[in-house]
Design an enzyme around this catalytic site. Structure first.
Site, PDB file in Angstrom:
ATOM      1  N   ARG A 163      61.123  84.911  53.401  1.00 26.67           N
ATOM      2  CA  ARG A 163      60.610  84.604  51.958  1.00 26.67           C
ATOM      3  C   ARG A 163      61.637  86.003  51.310  1.00 26.67           C
ATOM      4  O   ARG A 163      62.304  86.461  51.443  1.00 26.67           O
ATOM      5  CB  ARG A 163      59.443  84.984  52.392  1.00 26.67           C
ATOM      6  CG  ARG A 163      59.020  86.897  51.944  1.00 26.67           C
ATOM      7  CD  ARG A 163      57.630  86.657  52.325  1.00 26.67           C
ATOM      8  NE  ARG A 163      56.834  88.245  52.273  1.00 26.67           N
ATOM      9  CZ  ARG A 163      56.499  88.647  53.955  1.00 26.67           C
ATOM     10  NH1 ARG A 163      56.685  87.567  55.631  1.00 26.67           N
ATOM     11  NH2 ARG A 163      56.606  89.669  54.647  1.00 26.67           N
ATOM     12  N   ARG A 197      60.528  91.979  44.470  1.00 29.64           N
ATOM     13  CA  ARG A 197      59.070  91.812  43.373  1.00 29.64           C
ATOM     14  C   ARG A 197      59.820  92.629  42.273  1.00 29.64           C
ATOM     15  O   ARG A 197      60.040  93.229  42.351  1.00 29.64           O
ATOM     16  CB  ARG A 197      58.026  92.529  43.985  1.00 29.64           C
ATOM     17  CG  ARG A 197      57.415  92.220  45.980  1.00 29.64           C
ATOM     18  CD  ARG A 197      56.126  93.267  45.874  1.00 29.64           C
ATOM     19  NE  ARG A 197      56.205  93.173  46.680  1.00 29.64           N
ATOM     20  CZ  ARG A 197      55.287  94.447  47.803  1.00 29.64           C
ATOM     21  NH1 ARG A 197      54.662  94.985  47.352  1.00 29.64           N
ATOM     22  NH2 ARG A 197      55.127  93.947  48.594  1.00 29.64           N
ATOM     23  N   ARG A 234      64.926  93.518  71.863  1.00 29.01           N
ATOM     24  CA  ARG A 234      65.706  94.674  71.427  1.00 29.01           C
ATOM     25  C   ARG A 234      64.486  95.542  71.902  1.00 29.01           C
ATOM     26  O   ARG A 234      63.228  95.668  72.120  1.00 29.01           O
ATOM     27  CB  ARG A 234      65.547  94.537  70.073  1.00 29.01           C
ATOM     28  CG  ARG A 234      66.424  93.850  69.628  1.00 29.01           C
ATOM     29  CD  ARG A 234      68.168  93.963  69.981  1.00 29.01           C
ATOM     30  NE  ARG A 234      68.722  95.261  69.327  1.00 29.01           N
ATOM     31  CZ  ARG A 234      69.708  95.451  68.971  1.00 29.01           C
ATOM     32  NH1 ARG A 234      70.955  94.515  70.336  1.00 29.01           N
ATOM     33  NH2 ARG A 234      70.591  95.923  68.987  1.00 29.01           N
ATOM     34  N   ARG A 285      65.940 104.481  60.953  1.00 29.58           N
ATOM     35  CA  ARG A 285      65.253 105.176  60.217  1.00 29.58           C
ATOM     36  C   ARG A 285      64.865 106.417  60.515  1.00 29.58           C
ATOM     37  O   ARG A 285      65.116 106.239  61.772  1.00 29.58           O
ATOM     38  CB  ARG A 285      63.747 104.344  59.892  1.00 29.58           C
ATOM     39  CG  ARG A 285      63.073 103.701  60.826  1.00 29.58           C
ATOM     40  CD  ARG A 285      62.046 102.359  60.445  1.00 29.58           C
ATOM     41  NE  ARG A 285      61.419 102.472  62.169  1.00 29.58           N
ATOM     42  CZ  ARG A 285      59.928 101.783  61.504  1.00 29.58           C
ATOM     43  NH1 ARG A 285      59.643 101.319  61.077  1.00 29.58           N
ATOM     44  NH2 ARG A 285      59.346 101.241  63.063  1.00 29.58           N
ATOM     45  N   GLU A 289      65.467 107.171  64.886  1.00 27.18           N
ATOM     46  CA  GLU A 289      65.082 105.347  65.547  1.00 27.18           C
ATOM     47  C   GLU A 289      66.408 104.357  65.692  1.00 27.18           C
ATOM     48  O   GLU A 289      67.166 104.666  64.663  1.00 27.18           O
ATOM     49  CB  GLU A 289      63.527 104.740  64.888  1.00 27.18           C
ATOM     50  CG  GLU A 289      63.418 103.647  65.740  1.00 27.18           C
ATOM     51  CD  GLU A 289      62.080 102.695  64.880  1.00 27.18           C
ATOM     52  OE1 GLU A 289      62.099 101.816  64.762  1.00 27.18           O
ATOM     53  OE2 GLU A 289      60.741 103.770  64.928  1.00 27.18           O
ATOM     54  N   TYR A 292      56.828  87.287  68.732  1.00 27.15           N
ATOM     55  CA  TYR A 292      56.883  89.237  67.962  1.00 27.15           C
ATOM     56  C   TYR A 292      55.204  89.368  66.440  1.00 27.15           C
ATOM     57  O   TYR A 292      54.899  87.834  66.779  1.00 27.15           O
ATOM     58  CB  TYR A 292      57.319  89.447  66.797  1.00 27.15           C
ATOM     59  CG  TYR A 292      57.229  91.189  66.033  1.00 27.15           C
ATOM     60  CD1 TYR A 292      57.726  91.687  66.527  1.00 27.15           C
ATOM     61  CD2 TYR A 292      56.357  90.979  64.447  1.00 27.15           C
ATOM     62  CE1 TYR A 292      57.426  93.237  66.031  1.00 27.15           C
ATOM     63  CE2 TYR A 292      56.103  92.031  64.145  1.00 27.15           C
ATOM     64  CZ  TYR A 292      57.090  93.160  64.773  1.00 27.15           C
ATOM     65  OH  TYR A 292      56.189  94.388  64.738  1.00 27.15           O
ATOM     66  N   ASP A 324      52.365  91.334  65.167  1.00 26.67           N
ATOM     67  CA  ASP A 324      51.852  92.225  64.827  1.00 26.67           C
ATOM     68  C   ASP A 324      50.156  92.633  64.917  1.00 26.67           C
ATOM     69  O   ASP A 324      49.491  91.778  65.666  1.00 26.67           O
ATOM     70  CB  ASP A 324      51.012  91.657  62.951  1.00 26.67           C
ATOM     71  CG  ASP A 324      52.763  92.070  61.961  1.00 26.67           C
ATOM     72  OD1 ASP A 324      53.403  92.636  62.150  1.00 26.67           O
ATOM     73  OD2 ASP A 324      52.375  91.566  61.000  1.00 26.67           O
TER      74      ASP A 324
END
Length: 376
Positions: free
Chosen positions: A167, A171, A243, A273, A294, A342, A344
């Site tokens: 998407r 914003r 990964r 990060r 990371e 994957y 959540d």
């Protein structure tokens, strides 16, 4: 239950409450899988041992479910990123746009401006890069998406499908909350404490440091398997691609970066990060700090799999393993690894609840419990 993560714990608890005797086995020495948390003894900081996990959902039943076993504290994920020597806010929002372009645009003006930057010659984006260029233009793509994506996936964004960038990642207001979901929070005492409480039932036996072999499947009435789908078959037709992540842990006295997550979007910086774990528990106060640099790389045989690659080579092998699994009786493949998707945490819990109820229904009707209750 093969695996003491969210899938095994939620399914096991549901069936134990129906009167079943449930055995949960896990190869690791702790429950909660990759969302395992523990207090650092030196600083008292609650550390997300396998990287940060932030709970967010629009599923009211799942939110109520986790709050039965843990008090969830308010938490908004506000990510920053360093690019071209400056700190910006993610996801890209009106503040990011105005800062990046040295402007003071309002929402409508910024939207028209970004549309003018978009590559409208791309009518049917096929790659990640084409998708980004079509919707945000080259400037924002190269500053915030190109380098990070290349480090995260180990290939050029020109080799990744457009679907990864699902998407428009922009914003046109000043909302810097990373997620849109109605319910967002962090468990006050950590995810491991929550999973331990889910598993705390007289009908459940937990066996840690215990490996499962499919030759043992016949010892139980039914097996719910949340390990790697290819691992169930000993990887005998090849390994599905993942990964993995490496963490370079370090400590600091005081506040190191002032935020929980700082991304590094440039390829010249090897890590993706830095996470500062005390900021994931903003209701606590700690002078010391625990941080992770990371790094993402291809998963090897001895590594912990994190992100399914699901590119062309994996799709063919996946279809092979799924077809083989669907011939099995007495075993159901669940969770991120079992279905090679994957997920959540909220989706994992939702699917586990649905799977447990499906099994309950099959016992009542005499139907065969399928190998998959969702499409792998």
């Amino acid at each position: 239950m093969v695996g003491a993560g969210l899938s095994g714990a939620v399914i096991g608890r549901h069936l134990a409450m129906l009167g079943h005797k449930v055995t949960v086995v896990d190869a690791r020495g702790h429950v909660a899988g990759n969302c395992h948390t523990e207090r650092d003894p030196a600083t008292g900081v609650m550390v997300h041992v396998y990287g940060p996990h932030i709970f967010h959902t629009d599923d009211a039943e799942v939110w109520d479910y986790v709050n039965r076993f843990q008090t969830f504290m308010p938490y908004k994920n506000r990510v920053k990123t360093i690019s071209r020597g400056e700190v910006f806010s993610l996801p890209v929002n009106l503040h990011t746009i105005n800062q990046f372009f040295r402007a003071t645009m309002g929402p409508a003006e910024a939207k028209a401006f970004i549309e003018s930057k978009a590559d409208t010659s791309i009518t049917d984006p096929q790659t990640f890069e084409e998708q980004a260029l079509r919707f945000v233009g080259r400037d924002l793509y190269e500053a915030f998406f190109k380098g990070y994506t290349q480090k995260q996936w180990g290939v050029s964004p020109t080799e990744l499908p457009a679907s990864i960038l699902k998407r428009l990642p922009v914003r046109f207001n000043y909302d810097d909350n990373y997620f849109f979901h109605k319910f967002q929070g962090m468990p006050r005492d950590g995810y491991t404490d929550m999973v331990e409480k889910i598993l705390d039932h007289d009908g459940i036996t937990v066996q840690l440091n215990t490996r499962f072999d499919r030759a043992q499947a016949g010892e139980w009435d039914h097996v719910f398997y949340s390990g790697p789908l290819d691992g169930y078959y000993g990887y005998d037709r090849g390994r599905l691609g993942y990964r993995t992540l490496d963490f370079e842990r370090f400590t600091h006295q005081g506040d190191y970066q002032g935020t929980a997550v700082m991304n590094y979007g440039e390829v010249a910086v090897p890590w993706t990060r830095i996470t500062e774990h005390k900021h994931f528990s903003p209701w606590e106060t700690h002078e010391g700090s625990v941080l992770y640099r990371e790094f993402s790389r291809l998963c090897g045989p001895e590594d912990i799999p994190y992100y399914p690659i699901r590119l062309t080579a994996e799709q063919s092998l996946l279809r092979d393993y799924v077809a083989r699994a669907e011939t099995e009786t007495g075993v159901t493949f669940v969770g991120r690894l079992g279905t090679y998707r994957y997920l959540d945490m909220d989706v994992t819990i939702r699917e586990a609840l649905d799977c447990a109820r499906r099994f309950e229904a099959t016992l009542a009707t005499g139907e065969r419990m399928p190998a998959f209750t969702v499409k792998a």
